[in-house]
Design a protein around this motif. Structure first.
Motif, mmCIF file in Angstrom:
data_model
loop_
_atom_site.group_PDB
_atom_site.id
_atom_site.type_symbol
_atom_site.label_atom_id
_atom_site.label_comp_id
_atom_site.label_asym_id
_atom_site.label_seq_id
_atom_site.Cartn_x
_atom_site.Cartn_y
_atom_site.Cartn_z
ATOM 1 N N GLN A 1 -7.397 5.469 -6.697
ATOM 2 C CA GLN A 1 -7.258 5.916 -5.314
ATOM 3 C C GLN A 1 -8.470 5.512 -4.484
ATOM 4 O O GLN A 1 -8.335 5.140 -3.315
ATOM 5 N N SER B 1 -8.471 3.162 -1.357
ATOM 6 C CA SER B 1 -9.056 3.685 -0.119
ATOM 7 C C SER B 1 -10.025 2.688 0.502
ATOM 8 O O SER B 1 -10.041 2.507 1.729
ATOM 9 N N LEU C 1 -9.290 1.223 4.187
ATOM 10 C CA LEU C 1 -10.212 1.421 5.304
ATOM 11 C C LEU C 1 -10.546 0.094 5.981
ATOM 12 O O LEU C 1 -10.720 0.033 7.201
ATOM 13 N N ASN D 1 -10.861 10.799 -0.142
ATOM 14 C CA ASN D 1 -10.763 10.365 -1.539
ATOM 15 C C ASN D 1 -12.131 10.086 -2.143
ATOM 16 O O ASN D 1 -12.308 10.199 -3.355
ATOM 17 N N SER E 1 0.827 -1.208 0.000
ATOM 18 C CA SER E 1 0.000 0.000 0.000
ATOM 19 C C SER E 1 0.864 1.261 0.000
ATOM 20 O O SER E 1 0.500 2.264 -0.617
ATOM 21 N N ASP F 1 -7.478 10.445 4.836
ATOM 22 C CA ASP F 1 -7.295 10.680 3.405
ATOM 23 C C ASP F 1 -8.156 9.716 2.588
ATOM 24 O O ASP F 1 -8.692 10.094 1.549
ATOM 25 N N CYS F 2 -8.291 8.487 3.055
ATOM 26 C CA CYS F 2 -9.138 7.517 2.356
ATOM 27 C C CYS F 2 -10.585 7.987 2.304
ATOM 28 O O CYS F 2 -11.250 7.882 1.267
#
Length: 139
Positions: free
Chosen positions: A108, A112, A116, A84, A10, A80-81
């Motif tokens: 992305q 993500s 998660l 996105n 990742s 950030d995920c």
């Protein structure tokens, strides 16, 4: 505890997306508002490039600390995920402007979704909160 393979993979994918984002930011034209405004086209491009460079440096530092196993970096990656997913709201506009940028956004979002789930599994949470090996070993 040994670094999980998923963290390394990742991290490499996040670095790839970061590099692609920086390259596309610096190679595409910046859309200029039709009304003109107080900033010229070249000034606006300069501002965008400065913000992109600062963000890329910040993101690279966060990805490094994520790779080394800092729990706060795991939280930043998860935030950030979630953010996105906002890129999906203007996916068609992005697709019309740049197919590459739209495909990167889709990639992305897929990463993500995986992160998660993956970053909230018990072994990964334990790896981030446990004692870490040094990424550089002394000889």
């Amino acid at each position: 505890m040994k670094k999980p393979t998923g963290i390394t993979i990742s991290t490499l994918l996040m670095c790839l997306f970061l590099i692609i984002g920086v390259v596309t930011t610096f190679t595409r034209t910046v859309p200029v508002p039709a009304t003109g405004g107080p900033v010229s086209a070249s000034g606006l491009a300069g501002i965008v490039h400065i913000f992109a460079a600062v963000f890329a440096i910040f993101a690279a530092v966060c990805v490094y600390f994520y790779w080394t196993g800092k729990d706060w970096a795991r939280w930043l990656v998860m935030i950030d995920c979630v953010l996105n997913f906002l890129s999906l709201t203007h996916l068609m506009k992005t697709w019309n402007f740049s197919h590459l940028s739209a495909l990167v956004s889709i990639g992305q979002v897929i990463l993500s979704i995986f992160l998660l789930w993956y970053l909230n599994t018990a072994p990964i949470r334990a790896w981030f909160t446990g004692p870490q090996e040094s990424p550089v070993t002394a000889i």
